[in-house]
Enzyme design. Structure first.
Site, mmCIF file in Angstrom:
data_model
loop_
_atom_site.group_PDB
_atom_site.id
_atom_site.type_symbol
_atom_site.label_atom_id
_atom_site.label_comp_id
_atom_site.label_asym_id
_atom_site.label_seq_id
_atom_site.Cartn_x
_atom_site.Cartn_y
_atom_site.Cartn_z
ATOM 1 C CE LYS A 106 -4.503 0.952 0.408
ATOM 2 N NZ LYS A 106 -5.640 0.054 0.138
HETATM 3 N N1 GLU Z 1 -7.429 0.066 -3.064
HETATM 4 C C1 GLU Z 1 -8.200 -1.096 -3.336
HETATM 5 C C2 GLU Z 1 -8.271 -1.991 -2.129
HETATM 6 O O1 GLU Z 1 -8.073 -1.560 -1.023
HETATM 7 C C3 GLU Z 1 -7.742 -1.808 -4.604
HETATM 8 C C4 GLU Z 1 -6.347 -2.336 -4.604
HETATM 9 C C5 GLU Z 1 -5.890 -2.864 -5.944
HETATM 10 O O2 GLU Z 1 -6.683 -2.979 -6.856
HETATM 11 O O3 GLU Z 1 -4.698 -3.167 -6.053
HETATM 12 O O4 GLU Z 1 -8.590 -3.139 -2.230
#
Ligand code: GLU
Length: 419
Positions: A106
């Site tokens: 993240k």
């Molecule tokens: N931000 C989204 C989540 O928390 C998508 C993450 C992604 O598609 O890599 O799942």
């Protein structure tokens, strides 16, 4: 978000409980207690008035045992490293729950994106990308949209990374605009996944979707799409909110009007009127009379302070980490059922995976194929979590964590510890 709440402690507590329930030895899961890598960057941006402002940014890679790290990039004024670490860990679990070949990561920048011009946002994104360059790559770590970012931001990341490489690399991010390698159905994917999970849950309980009341906290990409799709399936959306507050109508809100109003940048729900609907606060929304509560905003919304006031019997976590561990225990005591984030909101990363696969193969699937495959994966994951939950006579959160931790620790064991 309160300063004392640490979402990473929340993750650790639940993860350890699930690992013990699975009967794992400490050696099997000790490596899941901290991220593999953490990078903090200071991102200078020349603002429109000529000032240079420095923003704090992060990229955290929690686990790469099952594949490249995968996870969104968040722009929010309150982010901190513990939140990003927790979000990265939850991505590892989420990708394992739906069994796609990724680990978790993240990123975040501490910024309120609504306060920046498009030009400033673009410069911030490009410089941040340049600064996390050693960590990312289509085989290393693949960012995607999250709170405060969107397809446009992903397009800037893709271009910046490609400029450094000297050739176009579509697979460096997912959630890109369609014209540069984005996938059909990606924008709606998280909300669509939420709808599938609600449908499966109600089906198991023998409750019809038609007329089931839903309150949605957060009408962003996830909550807005989920509300729309659930309403198409016959659910009655009795409450909806954004940061400015919410609307409540026991007879059901007209969701398309609300989504249309919020699609203009700068529009708020507090400025919006609808016949039969009254304005409520976000706290009132959490406590409103409804069957399903769908928190789809930020973490730490359902806490020890407000959990006991919740009337909904089912809580479906569209957001990441909306329920604290303390609140979770209270909800369990009250007999409330929680469909956890790592299952409920996994639809986004599933279609991110489809986008990445399409990029690698340089071909495009049609939307029908994408939605059909998403549905298949969400139902499979739901069934596996349900099976783990019932066979251990536990909560769905524990069930989901057990499925995920089982898969990650198995991959770790097969690979062994280097050197
Ligand atoms: N931000 C989204 C989540 O928390 C998508 C993450 C992604 O598609 O890599 O799942």
């Amino acid at each position: 978000m309160s300063n004392t709440f640490n979402p990473y402690d929340n993750y650790l507590e639940v993860m350890e409980r699930a690992a013990k329930m699975l009967g794992l030895a400490p050696n099997d899961y000790v490596a899941l207690k901290q991220p593999e890598r953490e990078l903090k960057v200071s991102v200078p941006v020349e603002m429109d008035d000529g000032r240079i402002q420095v923003f704090e940014g992060y990229r955290v890679q929690h686990s790469s045992s099952r594949g490249p790290c995968k996870g969104g990039l968040r722009y929010h004024q309150d982010v901190n490293i513990d939140e990003v670490k927790a979000l990265a860990a939850w991505m590892s679990l989420k990708c394992a729950v739906v069994n796609i070949p990724y680990g978790g990561g993240k990123g975040a920048v501490k910024v309120d994106p609504s306060k920046l011009s498009v030009h400033e946002l673009k410069n911030l994104t490009r410089r941040y990308t340049a600064m996390i360059l050693p960590l990312i790559g289509p085989e290393r770590d693949i960012p995607a949209p999250d709170v405060g970012t969107n397809a446009e931001v992903m397009g800037w990341i893709m271009d910046t990374y490609s400029m450094f490489m000297g050739y176009t690399v579509p697979g460096i991010v997912t959630g890109k605009p369609l014209d540069i390698g984005g996938s059909l159905g990606r924008r709606e994917a998280t909300g669509r996944g939420v709808m599938f999970v609600v449908r499966e849950y109600l089906h198991r309980k023998g409750i019809p979707m038609i007329g089931t009341r839903v309150a949605v906290q957060g009408m962003g990409n996830v909550g807005g799409t989920a509300a729309q799709l659930l309403s198409n399936e016959g659910c009655r959306i009795v409450a909806a909110s954004d940061v400015s507050g919410g609307l409540y109508n026991p007879k059901g809100l007209k969701i398309s009007e609300i989504v249309a109003h919020l699609s203009t940048r700068g529009n708020k729900l507090s400025d919006f009127e609808q016949a039969g609907a009254k304005h409520i606060t976000n706290e009132e929304l959490l406590a409103c009379d409804t069957d399903i509560l769908l928190p789809a905003a930020l973490e730490n919304q359902i806490t020890a302070q407000n959990a006991a006031k919740i009337k909904a019997s089912i809580i479906v976590e569209g957001a990441n980490g909306p329920t604290t561990a303390e609140a979770d225990a209270i909800l369990e005591q009250m007999g409330k059922k929680v469909v956890p984030d790592v299952l409920a909101n996994a639809g986004g990363v599933v279609v991110s995976y489809f986008e990445w696969v399409q990029n690698i193969q340089s071909l495009m699937w049609d939307e029908e194929e994408i939605n059909r495959n998403l549905e298949k994966i969400m139902i499979r994951a739901f069934n596996e979590v349900w099976e783990a939950t019932t066979s251990h006579d536990t909560t769905m959160r524990m069930g989901a964590y057990m499925v995920a931790i089982g898969r990650i620790t198995k991959a770790k064991k097969i690979r062994g510890v280097f050197p």
